[in-house]
Enzyme design. Structure first.
Site, PDB file in Angstrom:
ATOM      1  N   ALA A  98       0.655  -1.514  -0.088  1.00 52.05           N
ATOM      2  CA  ALA A  98       0.103  -0.263  -0.271  1.00 52.05           C
ATOM      3  C   ALA A  98       0.954   1.497  -0.280  1.00 52.05           C
ATOM      4  O   ALA A  98       1.634   1.183   0.390  1.00 52.05           O
ATOM      5  CB  ALA A  98      -0.625   0.081   1.147  1.00 52.05           C
ATOM      6  N   LYS A  99       0.273   2.209  -0.740  1.00 56.20           N
ATOM      7  CA  LYS A  99       1.082   3.565  -0.552  1.00 56.20           C
ATOM      8  C   LYS A  99       0.339   4.528   0.177  1.00 56.20           C
ATOM      9  O   LYS A  99      -0.122   5.132  -0.166  1.00 56.20           O
ATOM     10  CB  LYS A  99       1.233   4.191  -2.268  1.00 56.20           C
ATOM     11  CG  LYS A  99       2.624   5.068  -2.192  1.00 56.20           C
ATOM     12  CD  LYS A  99       3.126   5.561  -4.221  1.00 56.20           C
ATOM     13  CE  LYS A  99       3.556   6.253  -4.077  1.00 56.20           C
ATOM     14  NZ  LYS A  99       4.870   5.830  -4.117  1.00 56.20           N
ATOM     15  N   ALA A 100       1.009   4.257   1.983  1.00 60.88           N
ATOM     16  CA  ALA A 100       0.230   5.055   2.563  1.00 60.88           C
ATOM     17  C   ALA A 100       1.142   5.847   3.397  1.00 60.88           C
ATOM     18  O   ALA A 100       2.348   5.419   3.356  1.00 60.88           O
ATOM     19  CB  ALA A 100      -0.238   3.868   3.733  1.00 60.88           C
TER      20      ALA A 100
ATOM     21  N   TYR B 125       6.040   6.722   5.016  1.00 65.46           N
ATOM     22  CA  TYR B 125       7.216   6.650   4.097  1.00 65.46           C
ATOM     23  C   TYR B 125       8.159   7.508   5.219  1.00 65.46           C
ATOM     24  O   TYR B 125       9.146   7.693   4.793  1.00 65.46           O
ATOM     25  CB  TYR B 125       6.593   8.058   3.304  1.00 65.46           C
ATOM     26  CG  TYR B 125       5.778   7.017   2.324  1.00 65.46           C
ATOM     27  CD1 TYR B 125       7.482   7.334   1.123  1.00 65.46           C
ATOM     28  CD2 TYR B 125       5.283   6.660   1.060  1.00 65.46           C
ATOM     29  CE1 TYR B 125       7.384   6.498   0.120  1.00 65.46           C
ATOM     30  CE2 TYR B 125       5.120   6.725   0.302  1.00 65.46           C
ATOM     31  CZ  TYR B 125       6.481   5.748  -0.671  1.00 65.46           C
ATOM     32  OH  TYR B 125       5.885   5.067  -1.640  1.00 65.46           O
TER      33      TYR B 125
END
Ligand code: PPE
Length: 319
Positions: free
Chosen positions: A159-161, A165
């Site tokens: 998932a690019k959450a 990051y």
């Protein structure tokens, strides 16, 4: 370099608003806990005019990331497609980076995001080479990160959450502090995962190697494009685990990502990879990638959404 000063308009919750008005409150849930999902997409000035590269794949991944975190996006994929094209053309951009984000806004604090509205925005701004002007030509200096890649058992790496990051940020900050361009993150067993914002590939004996979700990586759309292009060119692509000791004897290595595109890796912890120059297969794949992004590859025209298609999409959404 990111040039926010050239971006005048933002799509925010259904409307195009001036850049200065695209704000959220300091009590926003997303700010306190990193609760949000986003995408990074590039629009290229192709031979047929401005077009967005793999817009559908990026928006599909954004909806998947949102589902993973139970974050309801109150727009359809068609609406966000129209919105992305609209914000590019409102700004008059032909080459730019596009950043959709869906995040919990201001309602309550406390980790459960109850009663927090979902804020959805799409920003666009000019963004040149991610890792410096010479990166694409000469390759970059990479170090193995002291910070381990988090396990998907803790947070789903696919998932690019937003909050995920922080792991990337620790790694790249440490790398830059020590004089490198980028960090390569490995897991707790020393198995290669990915860069702070890129997928990782190696070339060995003429074959192309990369990993997948089993090694806690974001399933990059550039990665997918490069695998397809490598197979088009007749290379064998092996997807599986990659160990640091294999990298010691690899002929070539490179990173892929929307921002980084196809960036050769010159050396790992100052030890040259191959002869320390971008390898021939890396450069061939980089050329193939830029042929696709610039509309010069007849086979992959379907990867490009023309920005002029905007009006048609808006009409389709309204009807
Ligand atoms: N891994 C990570 C952790 C990652 O952030 C990216 C994209 C990729 C792999 C490659 O994914 P794709 O873009 O779908 O090929 N990183 C984005 C954000 C960079 C940033 O600094 O922000 C990007 O490249 O747009």
């Amino acid at each position: 370099m990111a040039l926010f000063s050239e971006s005048k308009w933002v799509w925010k919750n259904g409307k195009i608003v001036p850049w200065e008005e695209a704000t959220v409150h300091l009590s926003a849930h997303g700010l306190h806990y990193g609760t949000g999902v986003f995408e990074g997409i590039r629009c290229y000035n192709t031979v047929n005019g401005p077009a967005v590269f793999r817009l559908d794949a990026h928006l599909e991944r954004m909806f998947e990331s949102a589902r993973t975190y139970g974050l309801p996006i109150p727009y359809s994929q068609e609406e966000l497609t129209g919105a992305a094209l609209e914000v590019i053309s409102a700004n008059g951009f032909s080459d730019c980076y596009v950043r959709p984000i869906a995040t919990y806004g201001s309602g309550t604090l406390g980790v459960h995001p109850r009663n927090c509205p979902v804020e959805v925005a799409i920003l666009a701004w000019p963004w040149g080479t991610y890792l410096g002007a010479e990166a694409l030509e000469k390759g970059i200096q990479v170090t193995v990160s002291r910070w381990k890649k988090f396990s998907s058992l803790a947070m789903p790496a696919t998932a690019k959450a937003c909050g995920q990051y922080l792991n990337s940020m620790l790694a790249v900050q440490d790398a830059v502090r020590r004089g490198f361009d980028e960090a390569l993150l490995v897991d707790e067993e020393g198995i290669i995962a990915e860069g702070s914002g890129e997928n990782f590939f190696m070339v060995q004996n003429g074959n192309v190697l990369t990993n997948d979700e089993r090694d806690h990586v974001l399933m990059g759309i550039t990665r997918d494009s490069v695998i397809t292009l490598a197979r088009d060119l007749g290379y064998k692509v092996f997807v599986g685990q990659m160990h640091l000791e294999e990298l010691e004897v690899a002929d070539e290595a490179f990173f892929t990502g929307t921002a980084a595109e196809v960036t050769p890796i010159a050396a790992l912890d100052r030890k040259p990879i191959g002869n320390g120059k971008p390898g021939p297969i890396t450069l061939e794949l980089q050329r193939a990638y830029f042929a696709a992004t610039s509309g010069r590859d007849p086979k992959h025209q379907g990867w490009l959404t023309p920005v002029t298609a905007q009006t048609e999409v808006k009409q389709a959404v309204r009807s």
